[in-house]
Design a protein around this motif. Structure first.
Motif, PDB file in Angstrom:
ATOM      1  N   UNK A 116       0.849  -1.193   0.000  1.00 12.16           N
ATOM      2  CA  UNK A 116       0.000   0.000   0.000  1.00 12.16           C
ATOM      3  C   UNK A 116       0.882   1.238   0.000  1.00 12.16           C
ATOM      4  N   UNK A 117       0.975   1.890  -1.156  1.00 14.54           N
ATOM      5  CA  UNK A 117       1.863   3.049  -1.245  1.00 14.54           C
ATOM      6  C   UNK A 117       1.318   4.250  -0.465  1.00 14.54           C
ATOM      7  N   UNK A 118      -0.021   4.375  -0.362  1.00 14.02           N
ATOM      8  CA  UNK A 118      -0.578   5.484   0.408  1.00 14.02           C
ATOM      9  C   UNK A 118      -0.269   5.318   1.897  1.00 14.02           C
ATOM     10  N   UNK A 119      -0.362   4.098   2.381  1.00 17.60           N
ATOM     11  CA  UNK A 119      -0.011   3.842   3.781  1.00 17.60           C
ATOM     12  C   UNK A 119       1.475   4.092   4.014  1.00 17.60           C
ATOM     13  N   UNK A 120       2.296   3.748   3.037  1.00 22.39           N
ATOM     14  CA  UNK A 120       3.733   3.998   3.162  1.00 22.39           C
ATOM     15  C   UNK A 120       4.021   5.498   3.215  1.00 22.39           C
ATOM     16  N   UNK A 121       3.294   6.282   2.412  1.00 26.99           N
ATOM     17  CA  UNK A 121       3.468   7.734   2.448  1.00 26.99           C
ATOM     18  C   UNK A 121       3.037   8.310   3.797  1.00 26.99           C
ATOM     19  N   UNK A 122       1.955   7.753   4.370  1.00 24.93           N
ATOM     20  CA  UNK A 122       1.506   8.214   5.685  1.00 24.93           C
ATOM     21  C   UNK A 122       2.552   7.897   6.750  1.00 24.93           C
ATOM     22  N   UNK A 123       3.163   6.702   6.650  1.00 24.81           N
ATOM     23  CA  UNK A 123       4.221   6.342   7.595  1.00 24.81           C
ATOM     24  C   UNK A 123       5.423   7.266   7.442  1.00 24.81           C
ATOM     25  N   UNK A 124       5.754   7.624   6.217  1.00 26.02           N
ATOM     26  CA  UNK A 124       6.873   8.537   5.981  1.00 26.02           C
ATOM     27  C   UNK A 124       6.585   9.906   6.576  1.00 26.02           C
ATOM     28  N   UNK A 125       5.356  10.372   6.440  1.00 25.41           N
ATOM     29  CA  UNK A 125       4.988  11.665   7.014  1.00 25.41           C
ATOM     30  C   UNK A 125       5.116  11.627   8.540  1.00 25.41           C
ATOM     31  N   UNK A 126       4.702  10.526   9.142  1.00 23.15           N
ATOM     32  CA  UNK A 126       4.832  10.388  10.594  1.00 23.15           C
ATOM     33  C   UNK A 126       6.299  10.332  11.011  1.00 23.15           C
ATOM     34  N   UNK A 127       7.119   9.648  10.206  1.00 22.42           N
ATOM     35  CA  UNK A 127       8.544   9.550  10.521  1.00 22.42           C
ATOM     36  C   UNK A 127       9.227  10.910  10.477  1.00 22.42           C
ATOM     37  N   UNK A 128       8.752  11.795   9.609  1.00 25.73           N
ATOM     38  CA  UNK A 128       9.369  13.114   9.489  1.00 25.73           C
ATOM     39  C   UNK A 128       9.150  13.971  10.728  1.00 25.73           C
ATOM     40  N   UNK A 129       8.190  13.607  11.554  1.00 25.45           N
ATOM     41  CA  UNK A 129       7.920  14.370  12.773  1.00 25.45           C
ATOM     42  C   UNK A 129       8.591  13.748  13.994  1.00 25.45           C
ATOM     43  N   UNK A 130       9.318  12.663  13.806  1.00 24.39           N
ATOM     44  CA  UNK A 130       9.919  11.971  14.953  1.00 24.39           C
ATOM     45  C   UNK A 130      11.112  12.729  15.525  1.00 24.39           C
ATOM     46  N   UNK A 131      11.710  13.624  14.749  1.00 26.82           N
ATOM     47  CA  UNK A 131      12.850  14.393  15.254  1.00 26.82           C
ATOM     48  C   UNK A 131      12.481  15.213  16.490  1.00 26.82           C
ATOM     49  N   UNK A 132      11.213  15.633  16.556  1.00 25.87           N
ATOM     50  CA  UNK A 132      10.783  16.433  17.712  1.00 25.87           C
ATOM     51  C   UNK A 132      10.935  15.639  19.002  1.00 25.87           C
TER      52      UNK A 132
END
Length: 382
Positions: free
Chosen positions: A201-217
């Motif tokens: 599921x590429x849409x789910x993968x994109x959602x996971x990537x978006x969540x990963x981008x906020x992990x630096x906080x």
């Protein structure tokens, strides 16, 4: 009527969001209110100052800083007030109070002096505000100089004490909670990546990537929590023995930062794999999910170490070790069965994340960690 209903629909979520923010942030509100009030009472009743503006102001300024920086900021506020009062007194004596040239000269000299000595922005602002207040509102006299200084000292001291009361009994508890939250969030990202790979599921993968981008906080909050815990321990004489434990865990944050970055790379690789024409290997999601288990175990190990539960920490560290190597073996077998570019994009960050986790929990030295991970990539399960 439709307009009224539409307005209610818009206001309702906004009110609920505001109420939620207030529930989560009620403690700083109460802390600031009480500290400023206590500082005012001490300055008026203990010192006898009729207008102790700088006492509550200094308390609010210090409490406005992040935990872990409040002792330093308290000192800076006091020094800023002293510098501002000194400059204001000299300039008023020369030019007189409440004139345009006096205001101009006081601000110029105060800011220039603070910048020249390398003061922080907090000290610069506090010095300028202190000087400006004395020039415009209450011109200084000989008797006013110690009042302002003592007011700032009282406000800073009250703020430091107030900031430590909440965590006095368990100064490491906020840091433990932050560790658990950060690792749960990172494991959650990996779980989402695994689900996306399982279903291609590429849409789910994109959602996971978006969540990963906020992990630096989360890493930034960890660093702040370490500073706050260190400050609390240094002020708590009976619990200073925990400083060594804090230093050992603080050294793991760099590896956590690396792990967060590598998980983000892994999430980006998952997007490439799910959007490609080739079928996603059935065991790839399971390997990433095993890596998520390793992340959870590593978080539990570091939290247990902070709590002083060494045997429990060792058990969680062993679980993190086993799960991280199992994840590396799984992707290694997939790569050996049919090396492709998308798989090569995945195996790299899985290996790197495993190394970061093993270094973070400190099971082995760096050379041993690298050897064991490389052996897991290319060799059979031992």
């Amino acid at each position: 009527m439709s307009g009224v209903r539409e307005g209610r629909r818009r206001v309702g979520p906004a009110v609920r969001a505001a109420a939620g923010r207030l529930r989560r942030g009620w403690l700083p509100v109460v802390e600031a209110t009480l500290a400023a009030t206590v500082a005012w009472m001490l300055a008026t009743r203990l010192v006898g100052h009729p207008q102790p503006f700088f006492a509550p102001a200094a308390a609010l300024i210090v409490l406005g800083q992040a935990r872990g920086q409040r002792i330093r900021r308290a000192v800076e506020v006091v020094l800023g007030v002293a510098a501002g009062v000194l400059v204001a007194d000299l300039v008023v004596q020369a030019l007189g109070p409440r004139t345009t040239w006096t205001v101009f000269t006081v601000i110029l000299l105060t800011v220039a002096l603070a910048v020249a000595v390398g003061a922080s922005s907090v000290t610069v602002v506090q010095a300028a505000v202190s000087a400006l207040y004395l020039v415009v509102v209450s011109p200084p006299t000989e008797s006013l100089i110690p009042f302002r200084f003592v007011d700032a000292l009282i406000g800073g001291a009250v703020a430091v004490v107030a900031s430590q009361l909440v965590d006095a009994r368990r100064p490491l508890a906020p840091l433990v909670a932050e560790f658990r939250h950060t690792f749960r969030e990172l494991a959650g990202v990996l779980d989402e990546v695994a689900d996306a790979l399982d279903h291609a599921d590429d849409e789910a993968a994109l959602a996971a990537l978006d969540r990963a981008r906020h992990a630096d906080a989360g890493v930034d909050r960890l660093r702040d929590a370490v500073q706050a815990a260190g400050e609390a321990l240094r002020l708590n004489v009976r619990r200073r023995r925990h400083l060594g434990r804090l230093r050992s865990v603080a050294g793991s944050i760099r590896q956590i930062d690396y792990a967060v970055r590598n998980v983000r790379v892994l999430a980006r690789a998952a997007v490439t794999v799910t959007r490609g024409d080739a079928p996603v290997p059935t065991d790839l999601g399971a390997a990433v999910r095993t890596l998520a288990d390793a992340v959870r175990a590593a978080g539990d190990a570091l939290a247990a170490d902070l709590n002083g539960a060494e045997e429990t920490a060792d058990g969680h560290a062993a679980r993190a070790d086993a799960a991280a190597l199992a994840a590396v073996r799984s992707v290694g077998r997939l790569f050996a069965a049919g090396p492709t570019l998308p798989l090569a994009l995945v195996i790299g960050p899985v290996r790197a994340t495993a190394i970061d986790l093993l270094r973070g929990v400190g099971v082995d030295d760096d050379a041993t960690v690298l050897s064991r991970v490389d052996a897991a990539v290319t060799g059979p399960e031992r």
